[in-house]
Enzyme design. Structure first.
Site, mmCIF file in Angstrom:
data_model
loop_
_atom_site.group_PDB
_atom_site.id
_atom_site.type_symbol
_atom_site.label_atom_id
_atom_site.label_comp_id
_atom_site.label_asym_id
_atom_site.label_seq_id
_atom_site.Cartn_x
_atom_site.Cartn_y
_atom_site.Cartn_z
ATOM 1 N N ASP A 106 -5.928 -2.184 6.484
ATOM 2 C CA ASP A 106 -6.711 -1.733 5.178
ATOM 3 C C ASP A 106 -5.994 -2.456 3.839
ATOM 4 O OD1 ASP A 106 -4.181 -0.666 5.177
ATOM 5 O OD2 ASP A 106 -4.442 1.267 4.799
ATOM 6 N N LYS A 157 8.130 5.498 2.268
ATOM 7 C CA LYS A 157 7.691 6.449 1.271
ATOM 8 C C LYS A 157 9.124 7.184 0.545
ATOM 9 C CE LYS A 157 3.387 6.649 2.846
ATOM 10 N NZ LYS A 157 3.255 5.080 3.890
ATOM 11 N N ASP A 217 -3.977 -1.894 -1.207
ATOM 12 C CA ASP A 217 -4.134 -1.111 -0.177
ATOM 13 C C ASP A 217 -5.328 -0.156 -0.194
ATOM 14 O OD1 ASP A 217 -4.023 1.153 1.654
ATOM 15 O OD2 ASP A 217 -2.047 1.254 2.025
HETATM 16 N N1 GDD Z 1 -3.472 1.015 16.257
HETATM 17 C C1 GDD Z 1 -3.110 1.859 15.268
HETATM 18 N N2 GDD Z 1 -2.405 2.966 15.933
HETATM 19 N N3 GDD Z 1 -3.062 1.735 14.171
HETATM 20 C C2 GDD Z 1 -2.449 2.474 13.322
HETATM 21 C C3 GDD Z 1 -1.736 3.737 13.623
HETATM 22 C C4 GDD Z 1 -1.697 3.825 15.149
HETATM 23 O O1 GDD Z 1 -1.255 4.671 15.663
HETATM 24 N N4 GDD Z 1 -1.342 4.098 12.644
HETATM 25 C C5 GDD Z 1 -1.667 3.694 11.578
HETATM 26 N N5 GDD Z 1 -2.287 2.379 11.935
HETATM 27 C C6 GDD Z 1 -2.798 1.553 11.222
HETATM 28 C C7 GDD Z 1 -3.942 1.949 9.840
HETATM 29 O O2 GDD Z 1 -5.462 2.083 10.464
HETATM 30 C C8 GDD Z 1 -3.702 1.041 8.768
HETATM 31 O O3 GDD Z 1 -4.474 -0.178 8.898
HETATM 32 C C9 GDD Z 1 -2.336 0.462 8.973
HETATM 33 O O4 GDD Z 1 -1.946 0.877 10.335
HETATM 34 C C10 GDD Z 1 -1.230 1.333 8.108
HETATM 35 O O5 GDD Z 1 -1.354 2.623 8.101
HETATM 36 P P1 GDD Z 1 -1.565 3.549 6.816
HETATM 37 O O6 GDD Z 1 -1.533 4.876 7.169
HETATM 38 O O7 GDD Z 1 -2.688 2.763 5.900
HETATM 39 O O8 GDD Z 1 -0.110 3.361 6.157
HETATM 40 P P2 GDD Z 1 0.227 3.516 4.506
HETATM 41 O O9 GDD Z 1 -0.798 2.871 3.713
HETATM 42 O O10 GDD Z 1 0.692 4.881 4.169
HETATM 43 O O11 GDD Z 1 1.641 2.634 4.560
HETATM 44 C C11 GDD Z 1 1.845 1.198 5.111
HETATM 45 O O12 GDD Z 1 1.130 0.400 4.361
HETATM 46 C C12 GDD Z 1 1.854 -0.085 3.142
HETATM 47 C C13 GDD Z 1 1.064 -1.223 2.764
HETATM 48 O O13 GDD Z 1 -0.237 -0.867 2.523
HETATM 49 C C14 GDD Z 1 3.201 0.866 5.606
HETATM 50 O O14 GDD Z 1 3.231 -0.146 6.381
HETATM 51 C C15 GDD Z 1 3.850 0.764 4.116
HETATM 52 O O15 GDD Z 1 5.371 0.374 4.261
HETATM 53 C C16 GDD Z 1 3.252 -0.265 3.450
HETATM 54 O O16 GDD Z 1 3.837 -0.441 2.076
HETATM 55 MG MG MG Z 2 -2.613 2.145 4.006
#
Ligand code: GDD
Ligand code: MG
Length: 360
Positions: A106, A157, A217
């Protein structure tokens, strides 16, 4: 080089937009988000791409297939239950022989993946994490580094009192295959909360690569709206032509007395009536109709939406097949598919309206 894109999250923060449209398939300038990620990877030399997903697998595969149309080779690894970010990569271990890239699915960025990989190799790192600066790290993974770029701490977080830097995990990693040994099989496991802290505790060489390339993001409505606007305003190297004032698709009918102040992207078969006013950045999806005297200002409108006479849509996202009756007002609202907003109605600013709802 091979790359894995994580597209299996639940996208809860994007509800009500995501029940029918997976996050990776959400339209950005009227084209699915994931296409931008794949094209960028390809342009940096990664064309064998594994998509790890658990939800809506079908829509992504139906659209992108084997990837030939993008010049990439796509493989789909489906999780029957969510495996977490690291668990999803462990699941794909059989296809990963050498150094590989992992991407959060994303993130839209102009990051130079090839430069990231070169840095990783020069440091002889086990894992390298791309970093980006943000105003508020609390929604992200905070990363503290030493002067030579080695990671000291990874804190997912962080609470306000834990924030020590504005540099966060940008969601792109280069990993050595040995790192996969630290991920248990068949269990939900997280890069952010488990694997990275574990590698650091073991003293493994984990490095960070800071970059101030365009980065966002898009996993919240605010950021999704901002991404469209940023691209229309030419903030990313990937869409420079988008600076053009008005870009329009075929079969459109724009009344000569409609007022369009760019940058506005109008897709095919749209009708924009007399004295309607569109103030960019705004994206209007295919088959949408904007009634006489209506105002659209900083919005993303998906396909087959009908906006009535004198209606106002400001700082909002409107999903497919919604109907906004005459004189209604939307401000900072997010509408799921097929929402009906009755005549003169004005949902409270900030409303998130589930698909199929009627607001009166
Ligand atoms: N296949 C798979 N399986 N993908 C997953 C799963 C899972 O169980 N859980 C999450 N994802 C994918 C989501 O679809 C997304 O593309 C990505 O992993 C990150 O998940 P988010 O839910 O968007 O996390 P976030 O935005 O809260 O935090 C993450 O991204 C940040 C940067 O944008 C973390 O990686 C943070 O450390 C980071 O700063
Ligand atoms: Mg994200």
């Amino acid at each position: 080089m091979k790359a894995i894109i994580l597209v299996g999250g639940e996208a809860t923060r994007l509800r009500p937009l995501t029940p029918d449209t997976p996050k990776a398939m959400m339209p950005v300038l009227n084209a699915p988000f994931l296409g931008y990620v794949i094209r960028r990877l390809k342009s940096h030399g990664a064309d064998e791409i594994i998509l790890t997903q658990s939800h809506y697998a079908r829509a992504i595969k139906d659209h992108f297939g084997d990837g030939k149309s993008l010049g990439a080779k796509l493989k789909y690894v489906i999780e029957s239950v969510q495996m977490g970010t690291a668990g999803a990569v462990k699941n794909s271990e059989a296809w990963l022989g050498k150094t590989f890239l992992v991407l959060n699915g994303d993130v839209f960025t102009d990051l130079d993946d090839a430069a990231l990989v070169a840095f990783h190799q020069a440091k002889k790192a086990a894992a390298t994490i791309a970093l980006t600066p943000v105003a508020d790290p609390s929604a992200y993974g905070l990363i503290e580094t030493e002067a030579d770029g080695r990671v000291r701490r990874f804190l997912e977080k962080p609470r306000p009192e834990e924030i020590t830097t504005n540099m966060i995990n940008a969601g792109t990693y280069v990993l050595e295959p040995e790192v996969l040994k630290r991920i248990p099989s068949g269990t939900k496991f997280s890069f952010e909360r488990e694997l990275f802290p574990d590698l650091l505790a073991r003293g493994e060489p984990v490095y960070a690569y800071p970059s101030d390339a365009y980065w966002i993001d898009m996993g919240t409505p605010e950021n999704y709206l901002k991404l469209s606007g940023d691209l229309l305003l030419g903030k990313s190297r990937q869409c420079p032509s988008a600076k053009t004032k008005v870009i329009s698709g075929e079969g459109r009918r724009i009344h000569p007395e409609a007022e369009i102040k760019g940058p506005v992207l109008v897709d095919r078969n749209c009708t924009i009536a007399r004295k309607a006013k569109i103030t960019g950045p705004a994206v209007i999806g295919a088959g949408t109709t904007i009634g006489e005297g209506a105002l659209v200002d900083n919005a993303v409108i998906w396909q087959k939406v009908s906006i009535g006479q004198g209606a106002t849509v400001k700082n909002s996202i409107v999903a497919n097949s919604c109907r906004l009756d005459d004189g209604c007002r939307l401000e900072s609202a997010v509408l799921g598919d097929s929402v009906i907003v009755k005549r003169q109605a004005a949902p409270a600013p900030g409303s998130r309206i589930p698909p199929g709802t009627t607001v009166s």
